[in-house]
Design an enzyme around this catalytic site. Structure first.
Site, PDB file in Angstrom:
ATOM      1  N   THR A 195      20.080  32.582   7.241  1.00 19.46           N
ATOM      2  CA  THR A 195      20.557  33.386   8.017  1.00 19.46           C
ATOM      3  C   THR A 195      21.765  34.121   7.167  1.00 19.46           C
ATOM      4  O   THR A 195      22.823  33.495   8.112  1.00 19.46           O
ATOM      5  CB  THR A 195      20.048  33.117   9.444  1.00 19.46           C
ATOM      6  OG1 THR A 195      18.583  33.219   9.405  1.00 19.46           O
ATOM      7  CG2 THR A 195      20.465  34.653  10.132  1.00 19.46           C
TER       8      THR A 195
ATOM      9  N   LYS B 189      16.202  40.578  10.003  1.00 19.27           N
ATOM     10  CA  LYS B 189      16.455  39.771  10.982  1.00 19.27           C
ATOM     11  C   LYS B 189      17.378  39.502  12.143  1.00 19.27           C
ATOM     12  O   LYS B 189      17.623  38.617  13.009  1.00 19.27           O
ATOM     13  CB  LYS B 189      17.236  38.154  10.037  1.00 19.27           C
ATOM     14  CG  LYS B 189      17.280  37.315  10.615  1.00 19.27           C
ATOM     15  CD  LYS B 189      15.892  35.958  10.858  1.00 19.27           C
ATOM     16  CE  LYS B 189      16.876  35.090  11.655  1.00 19.27           C
ATOM     17  NZ  LYS B 189      15.541  33.775  12.367  1.00 19.27           N
TER      18      LYS B 189
HETATM   19  P1  NAD Z   1      21.724  22.864   9.241  1.00 17.12           P
HETATM   20  O1  NAD Z   1      22.892  22.919   9.382  1.00 17.12           O
HETATM   21  O2  NAD Z   1      20.940  22.180   9.800  1.00 17.12           O
HETATM   22  O3  NAD Z   1      21.144  22.957   7.682  1.00 17.12           O
HETATM   23  C1  NAD Z   1      22.333  23.705   6.603  1.00 17.12           C
HETATM   24  C2  NAD Z   1      22.393  22.342   5.648  1.00 17.12           C
HETATM   25  O4  NAD Z   1      23.465  22.810   4.231  1.00 17.12           O
HETATM   26  C3  NAD Z   1      22.748  20.788   5.765  1.00 17.12           C
HETATM   27  O5  NAD Z   1      21.837  19.681   5.189  1.00 17.12           O
HETATM   28  C4  NAD Z   1      23.662  20.988   4.761  1.00 17.12           C
HETATM   29  O6  NAD Z   1      24.261  19.303   4.681  1.00 17.12           O
HETATM   30  C5  NAD Z   1      23.450  21.496   3.955  1.00 17.12           C
HETATM   31  N1  NAD Z   1      25.136  22.498   3.643  1.00 17.12           N
HETATM   32  C6  NAD Z   1      25.901  22.938   3.946  1.00 17.12           C
HETATM   33  N2  NAD Z   1      26.651  23.576   2.920  1.00 17.12           N
HETATM   34  C7  NAD Z   1      26.465  22.772   1.684  1.00 17.12           C
HETATM   35  C8  NAD Z   1      26.748  23.025   0.363  1.00 17.12           C
HETATM   36  N3  NAD Z   1      28.225  23.656  -0.545  1.00 17.12           N
HETATM   37  N4  NAD Z   1      26.049  22.647  -0.750  1.00 17.12           N
HETATM   38  C9  NAD Z   1      24.796  21.727  -0.604  1.00 17.12           C
HETATM   39  N5  NAD Z   1      24.489  21.907   0.607  1.00 17.12           N
HETATM   40  C10 NAD Z   1      25.395  22.173   1.576  1.00 17.12           C
HETATM   41  O7  NAD Z   1      21.205  24.715   9.071  1.00 17.12           O
HETATM   42  P2  NAD Z   1      19.457  25.023   9.587  1.00 17.12           P
HETATM   43  O8  NAD Z   1      19.379  24.187  10.843  1.00 17.12           O
HETATM   44  O9  NAD Z   1      18.713  23.947   8.494  1.00 17.12           O
HETATM   45  O10 NAD Z   1      19.529  26.257   9.342  1.00 17.12           O
HETATM   46  C11 NAD Z   1      19.840  27.245   7.546  1.00 17.12           C
HETATM   47  C12 NAD Z   1      19.815  28.502   8.097  1.00 17.12           C
HETATM   48  O11 NAD Z   1      18.896  29.053   8.734  1.00 17.12           O
HETATM   49  C13 NAD Z   1      20.878  29.243   8.983  1.00 17.12           C
HETATM   50  O12 NAD Z   1      21.078  30.519   8.089  1.00 17.12           O
HETATM   51  C14 NAD Z   1      20.307  29.817  10.288  1.00 17.12           C
HETATM   52  O13 NAD Z   1      20.913  29.654  10.654  1.00 17.12           O
HETATM   53  C15 NAD Z   1      18.605  29.857   9.527  1.00 17.12           C
HETATM   54  N6  NAD Z   1      17.844  29.284  10.813  1.00 17.12           N
HETATM   55  C16 NAD Z   1      17.699  28.320  11.409  1.00 17.12           C
HETATM   56  C17 NAD Z   1      16.749  27.922  12.237  1.00 17.12           C
HETATM   57  C18 NAD Z   1      16.503  26.775  13.144  1.00 17.12           C
HETATM   58  O14 NAD Z   1      15.604  27.053  14.302  1.00 17.12           O
HETATM   59  N7  NAD Z   1      17.120  25.965  13.042  1.00 17.12           N
HETATM   60  C19 NAD Z   1      15.999  29.284  12.360  1.00 17.12           C
HETATM   61  C20 NAD Z   1      15.101  29.963  11.469  1.00 17.12           C
HETATM   62  C21 NAD Z   1      16.920  30.730  10.313  1.00 17.12           C
END
Ligand code: NAD
Length: 293
Positions: free
Chosen positions: A95, A170
């Site tokens: 997002t 979204k």
């Molecule tokens: P998260 O922080 O749990 O996971 C993100 C991952 O990206 C981590 O494992 C991190 O190590 C990795 N990462 C960061 N920088 C990196 C890089 N340079 N290279 C490789 N990996 C890297 O986040 P999430 O909860 O999985 O959310 C991901 C996206 O989905 C966000 O944009 C969030 O807004 C969206 N989202 C989340 C939810 C929710 O309920 N968690 C729901 C809908 C949408």
């Protein structure tokens, strides 16, 4: 299919697990080596960088925290665009703001890459169960390519329009969600303060014109909806910090479009105050605490 998947956090890891279950060959990259090891045990192959992963995929999927991460994962020296072969489709499910989605897609297009945006709703539960909703901004041809793969991670795959429109859908939805939750919290707390049984009040709202998802499925008052975070101390669910991030994206996009989002701005401030009180890790419905005596 050989799929490169970068970003294996709370959402990305269960999504990748579903693709492995569906029989795809996954080339995985994340900064967190623990999650990589877990997915390697399930048959995933560990890549050395986003570039390395992309070089081995016939499709690239990314699921990262925010726009800065998306920029670096695609545009850095060891990024996706440095490794991807011309003609390989790609989709970012993070997002982020619509403009960054368009910018990265334009950079990809210069290399003959069709890159779309497909943010999701449904949370970590939906990611695990494979029931996510994908809001896809893509060319019709890219959407047709992506749809069967996204269906292995989600239930509703919606083509919103050209690139960036997935992000628009979204952030508009979450703007409304953030506002409606505060409305329900305010009404429930007023009812309680004035002396009505909150269960009776919720029943009336849910069979009257005030009904919405925040009142009938996710009511912020404890004990009203057994399965809602409010009934388990506001743990799990959709963290207030994530809501704050999405409201920030909405108000920023509104500023760029010179479009007023009056209630959205107020909602953002209320969640900001919640975060300052130390409650940012709780589900966003804990905003009701601001109203409780
Ligand atoms: P998260 O922080 O749990 O996971 C993100 C991952 O990206 C981590 O494992 C991190 O190590 C990795 N990462 C960061 N920088 C990196 C890089 N340079 N290279 C490789 N990996 C890297 O986040 P999430 O909860 O999985 O959310 C991901 C996206 O989905 C966000 O944009 C969030 O807004 C969206 N989202 C989340 C939810 C929710 O309920 N968690 C729901 C809908 C949408």
């Amino acid at each position: 299919m050989r799929i490169a998947f970068v970003g294996l956090g709370n959402m990305g890891a269960p999504m990748a697990r579903n693709l492995l279950k569906a029989g795809h060959e996954l080339h995985l990259f994340d900064l967190n080596t623990t999650v990589l090891a877990e997915l390697a045990e399930l048959g995933g192959q560990i890549a050395l960088s986003p570039r390395d992963a992309a070089a081995q995929g016939d499709l690239v999927i990314t699921m990262l925290p925010a726009a800065a991460h998306v920029r670096s994962v695609y545009l850095n020296e060891d990024g996706v665009l440095a490794g991807i072969r011309a003609g390989t489709p790609a989709v970012d499910c993070s997002t982020i703001d619509p403009q960054t989605a368009r910018d990265i897609s334009a950079a990809a297009a210069k290399q003959g890459i069709d890159l779309g945006d497909a943010p999701v709703s449904g949370g970590t539960g939906g990611a695990q169960a494979g029931t996510l909703t994908f809001m896809v901004g893509a060319t019709p041809a890219l959407f047709a390519t992506l749809k069967p793969v996204l269906e292995q991670m989600g239930r509703n795959i919606v083509h919103c329009g050209e690139v960036g429109t997935g992000q628009i859908a979204k952030i508009c939805n979450n703007l409304l969600l953030g506002i409606s939750m505060i409305g329900v919290a305010e009404a429930m707390a007023l009812g309680d303060a004035l002396g009505i049984d909150t269960g009776v009040l919720a029943g009336i709202i849910n069979s009257s014109t005030g009904r919405c998802w925040s009142s009938d499925t996710y009511n912020p008052w404890p004990g009203i909806v057994e399965t809602a975070p409010a009934s388990r101390g506001y743990s799990g669910g959709f963290g207030a910090e994530l809501m704050l991030k999405d409201l920030g994206l909405a108000t920023e996009a509104a500023k760029q479009a010179r479009q007023p989002v009056v209630l959205g701005a107020v909602a953002q401030q209320l969640y900001q105050a919640m975060s300052l009180r130390g409650d940012g890790g709780l589900d966003f419905s804990a905003i009701v605490k601001a109203y409780q005596r």
